[in-house]
Design a protein around this motif. Sequence first.
Motif, PDB file in Angstrom:
ATOM      1  N   TRP A 154      35.561 -53.354 -45.364  1.00  0.00           N
ATOM      2  CA  TRP A 154      35.099 -53.857 -44.066  1.00  0.00           C
ATOM      3  C   TRP A 154      36.019 -53.311 -42.975  1.00  0.00           C
ATOM      4  O   TRP A 154      37.238 -53.231 -43.164  1.00  0.00           O
ATOM      5  CB  TRP A 154      35.067 -55.393 -44.036  1.00  0.00           C
ATOM      6  N   ASN A 185      31.138 -56.565 -47.917  1.00  0.00           N
ATOM      7  CA  ASN A 185      30.641 -55.835 -46.759  1.00  0.00           C
ATOM      8  C   ASN A 185      31.429 -54.537 -46.764  1.00  0.00           C
ATOM      9  O   ASN A 185      32.666 -54.601 -46.694  1.00  0.00           O
ATOM     10  CB  ASN A 185      30.941 -56.654 -45.492  1.00  0.00           C
ATOM     11  N   PRO A 186      30.864 -53.381 -46.920  1.00  0.00           N
ATOM     12  CA  PRO A 186      29.475 -53.014 -46.698  1.00  0.00           C
ATOM     13  C   PRO A 186      28.599 -52.823 -47.942  1.00  0.00           C
ATOM     14  O   PRO A 186      27.413 -52.579 -47.787  1.00  0.00           O
ATOM     15  CB  PRO A 186      29.637 -51.628 -46.054  1.00  0.00           C
ATOM     16  N   TYR A 231      23.643 -56.640 -46.912  1.00  0.00           N
ATOM     17  CA  TYR A 231      23.724 -55.217 -46.607  1.00  0.00           C
ATOM     18  C   TYR A 231      23.184 -54.377 -47.757  1.00  0.00           C
ATOM     19  O   TYR A 231      23.392 -54.723 -48.922  1.00  0.00           O
ATOM     20  CB  TYR A 231      25.179 -54.790 -46.377  1.00  0.00           C
ATOM     21  N   SER A 234      22.025 -53.359 -42.347  1.00  0.00           N
ATOM     22  CA  SER A 234      22.061 -54.829 -42.426  1.00  0.00           C
ATOM     23  C   SER A 234      20.621 -55.327 -42.450  1.00  0.00           C
ATOM     24  O   SER A 234      19.830 -54.969 -41.577  1.00  0.00           O
ATOM     25  CB  SER A 234      22.803 -55.375 -41.206  1.00  0.00           C
ATOM     26  N   GLY A 273      26.184 -57.088 -38.799  1.00  0.00           N
ATOM     27  CA  GLY A 273      26.034 -58.071 -39.859  1.00  0.00           C
ATOM     28  C   GLY A 273      26.110 -59.469 -39.290  1.00  0.00           C
ATOM     29  O   GLY A 273      27.184 -60.053 -39.200  1.00  0.00           O
TER      30      GLY A 273
END
Length: 396
Positions: free
Chosen positions: A123, A173-174, A322, A373, A37
Amino acid sequence: MLSERAKKIKPSPTLAVDAKAKAMKAQGIDVVNFGVGEPDFDTPEHVKEAAIKAIRDGFTKYTPVGGIDELKDAIVRKLKQDNNLEYAKEEIIVSCGAKHSLYNTAQAIYGPGDEVIIPSPYWVSYPDQVLLNDASPVFIKTYEEDNFMLRPDVLESKITKNTKAIILNSPSNPTGLTYDKKTIEAIAGIALRHNIFIISDEIYEKLVYDGAEFFSVASLGKEIKDKTIVINGLSKSHAMTGWRIGYAAGPKEIIKAMTNIQSQSTSNPNSIAQKAAVAALNGPQDFINTMRAEFDKRRKFLTAGLNSIEGVSCLKPNGAFYAFPNVSKLYGKKAGDRAINSSLDMAMYLLEDAKVALVHGEAFGDDNFIRISYATSMENIKKGLDRIREALANLK
Ligand code: PMP
Ligand code: GLU
């Protein structure tokens, strides 16, 4: 030989996938890298110029541990203007990336016996940073049908007398999803009722789409602001991952402890990068809109493409960069002798067979998914999607 602490943690899986994809590229293999990312845009020119000027001016010595006043002023102004948050300079610390700000926070407030609530998928660095500080991560699963938002009633049921904090990450994220205001208000109410901290990782705040609105939990009122540590940085907003500038804003006492920790570990963040960060925060911001518009195009194209593949389903992400498709319907299938029974099997198959690098969902706490990503060119996205489609069609 190693400490118990060192034995408890693993290397960052996102950085590991990126390293593997880059190593394959270096061997001449044509890999499409959906792994890491990291914005594929270059750092804006005026930011680079500010760094070059800093070097020429000899701004190359130690600075105050927690960052130069000029940068803290820029952060104070940014937080007021963008997030309606009022902080004094003593409530700000600049660190070597948001990851380091999170780590300093962990060192300052977690300890043995403490529980830290982490909504999953999460994350990758959150659980390990908790473990590195001898505290225990408590995972709460979130679901696609809730747009991966934590259910407040479930949160409340997991709080114990040992709960110290909850880590919130929106946009996430994610999953690429952004929390709505109602849910954040409910979480803030619970945090206040139980006197627990909120660590609010806001690094993707500038990347929201489809009318989603970012706002900081700390802006809901003074009481919750006093229980929140806001984490942010320049990596994603200004395409400055390599410069390593992140920051935290929070109660003075905690920021002071974080500064002491930093003074005994890394000292100040890089002096030149600090000057660049001042230029990034105080200079023109139109670059962000250009970058976001491009991400938006890729996001729409990628999600539509993923959803057109048999066995794959993907929520339309409204934040970050993402996509987090569910591939579990394909588990149990085979490519020749190779069985696909997990997200790691899937990621390895796609890497080795289709030459597409992406991260297995299990690294983020959910084995039914993979993370893609889209911080890479449209051309790569088209190529990568074609390869995934073909490889998945070969599963029987
Ligand atoms: N938080 C989240 C959710 C992230 O995705 C990242 C990206 N690596 C970070 C924090 C850390 O960013 P950095 O250390 O590059 O500022
Ligand atoms: N946040 C990025 C990612 O999730 C960078 C990698 C990392 O810092 O672990 O890919």
